[in-house]
Scaffold this motif. Structure first.
Motif, PDB file in Angstrom:
ATOM      1  N   VAL A 403       0.875  -1.174   0.000  1.00  8.17           N
ATOM      2  CA  VAL A 403       0.000   0.000   0.000  1.00  8.17           C
ATOM      3  C   VAL A 403       0.914   1.227   0.000  1.00  8.17           C
ATOM      4  N   TYR A 407      -1.026   6.688  -1.083  1.00  8.75           N
ATOM      5  CA  TYR A 407      -2.358   6.172  -1.422  1.00  8.75           C
ATOM      6  C   TYR A 407      -3.033   5.491  -0.236  1.00  8.75           C
ATOM      7  N   SER A 412      -7.858   0.892   1.998  1.00  4.83           N
ATOM      8  CA  SER A 412      -6.780   0.186   1.287  1.00  4.83           C
ATOM      9  C   SER A 412      -5.863  -0.544   2.254  1.00  4.83           C
TER      10      SER A 412
END
Length: 521
Positions: A403, A407, A412
């Motif tokens: 990850v 981001y 996520s």
């Protein structure tokens, strides 16, 4: 059978003479400001000293040993403490474009090389009567340091902390192919699609041009300034006797290596030591398993931006697992009950504990190696340097998920953590890779010692040097042969065309033949 005292004394003296005869004078140059770089250098130099070699080491003062080491003399240098530099936010490095990263690192490499040469202690060493048989240096955009090898007329050994790259392959004449060898700064594995190969090839071309047209000449200027009289760096750059690579096929994708490039990945890992009682109890009591989280020595957890930190905390608060988080501040706002903080943890010893189910890491090479060594899957949060490539490789190999820092969101990050914890394939792949790393004919550190001493025994081991280093770059790529072949083909085609044209001009046309026939009639 009796043995006289004189015989025993003679044997002891002979043994000492043999040992002393092979004792080399070695200069180590490991100037990297990161603790991980010093781990690599110290492991090699301390072992050489323990084996009886006389070692002198240029080392940043904060990393110099606090206690004297037999056969080891530090030459301390003072470099900026980036951990205390409030103007430098390493986490923002993730926002740089690829070409910006390449240029930035090349510029920083030249700046640091000159800083080292400009140190009073280094200048005193260069002006002293010290002599060395070998120089062992870190490969970290410090090509000017090849001047040390020339100055002391010593064999040159280079240690790459991150395996092969443009930095290592050019100077060794090693094959480098952007079709399956990603650039150090790209988030690609060796399995690239067309677009990735295109980007990687363009990056390789531009980075190579930048290196040979700008960076290498700059390092030559630095070297000539501080070690006058040395040949041009274009000559010294290729005089490396041995390249030790901190890599292994259990971690990296396999690549071709010339004979004097040796993989020693895993050499820095120590056998696990007992944990302190409180840590041992904490992990033993983790019935649902435990997670270890560290962003390494340069990147610090406390410097994360609030949005990323809060996203991570929300994910941790939903887990049954206990979490050990290397957190450098005294307080963590909104700290969940299952999270325990520490400004420092014995990482290798913690990863060896059987209840560790996941290692959340920045993806640095040493941390990745330690995870594989102990068979622990990872979730990587890469930020800069080789971290993106390491995490991408972990994903392809099936022992981790990545990850990117810029981001990272609760969704996520939570998805990646859940995937690795709940899908047994990640642990299985990590264990399988661990078996591969352990299955070697000799310990990696012993391999490093063997090849260093091999170079000493064989006077630089020039027989291992590839003939590619005796060719110009266009000859290595066979561009001269290709150009000759293209010229020859066009010459033959042109010759055939001209021959046909001449033959056609000399052959009478049909109308001309008819007119000649009428005249005869």
């Amino acid at each position: 059978m009796s043995v006289t005292m004189s015989s025993v004394s003679g044997i002891l003296i002979l043994a000492l003479l043999i040992n002393g005869a092979f004792s080399a004078r070695i200069l180590g140059v490991f100037h990297g400001f990161a603790y991980s770089h010093q781990q690599v250098g110290n492991k090699i130099l301390y072992e050489l000293a323990a084996r009886g070699h006389q070692v002198t080491a240029i080392v940043p003062a904060p990393f110099a040993s606090k206690t004297p080491i037999k056969n080891y003399t530090p030459v301390k240098i003072e470099l900026p403490d980036f951990a205390k530099d409030k103007e430098l936010d390493l986490y923002k490095e993730s926002e740089r474009g690829i070409l910006s990263k390449v240029i930035f690192m090349d510029v920083m490499g030249a700046i640091f090389s000159e800083m080292v040469f400009n140190q009073t202690t280094v200048q005193e060493l260069l002006k002293s009567n010290e002599q060395f048989d070998m120089v062992i240096m870190e490969q970290f955009i410090n090509e000017a340091f090849k001047g040390f090898c020339y100055h002391y007329k010593a064999h040159c050994v280079v240690v790459s902390t991150v395996g092969t790259s443009r930095w290592t392959d050019f100077q060794m004449g090693n094959p480098i192919n952007p079709a399956y060898m990603p650039d150090l700064y790209l988030s690609y594995s060796s399995n690239m699609n067309f677009c990735q190969r295109l980007v990687n090839s363009i990056t390789f071309l531009l980075a190579t041009l930048n290196f040979f047209l700008l960076t290498l000449p700059k390092h030559n200027e630095i070297m000539q300034r501080y070690i006058p009289g040395t040949p041009h760096l274009n000559e010294l750059y290729y005089n490396t006797s041995l390249m030790l690579l901190n890599s292994h096929t259990s971690i990296n994708s396999p690549v071709p290596l010339v004979p004097n490039m040796i993989e020693i990945g895993g050499f820095h890992v120590n056998p696990p030591k007992p944990l302190s009682k409180d840590l041992q109890d904490y992990l033993d009591e983790a019935k649902d398993g435990a997670i270890y989280f560290s962003m390494g020595s340069n990147l610090q957890g406390k410097d994360m931006n609030k949005e990323v930190r809060d996203a991570i905390l929300k994910v941790f608060s939903k887990l049954k697992h206990k979490v050990l988080w290397k957190w450098e501040a005294d307080v963590l706002p909104n700290q969940p009950k299952n999270v325990r903080l520490g400004k420092w943890f014995p990482q290798q010893d913690i990863l060896a504990h059987p209840n560790i189910k996941l290692f959340i890491t920045h993806g640095g090479y040493l941390s990745t190696t330690e995870a594989i060594y102990h068979g622990v899957p990872i979730v990587g949060i890469p930020v800069f340097g080789d971290q993106e490539m390491n995490v991408a490789t972990a994903e392809i190999a099936g022992y981790g998920k990545g990850v990117g820092y810029k981001y990272l969101t609760e969704e996520s990050f939570g998805k990646a953590v859940s995937e690795v914890l709940n899908n047994p394939k990640y642990m299985e792949n990590a264990k399988r890779r661990s078996k591969i790393l352990h299955d070697q004919p000799m310990k990696p550190l012993d391999k490093a010692m063997y090849w260093i001493e091999y170079v000493l025994r064989h006077n630089g081991a020039p027989h291992l040097r590839t003939a590619a280093l005796d060719l110009r770059w266009f000859q290595v790529l066979c561009l001269d042969v290709i150009l000759f072949a293209v010229f020859t083909v066009f010459a033959v085609i042109f010759a055939v065309y001209k021959a046909i044209s001449i033959a056609c001009r000399r052959r009478p046309s049909k109308s001309k033949l008819k007119s000649q026939a009428k005249k005869k009639n």
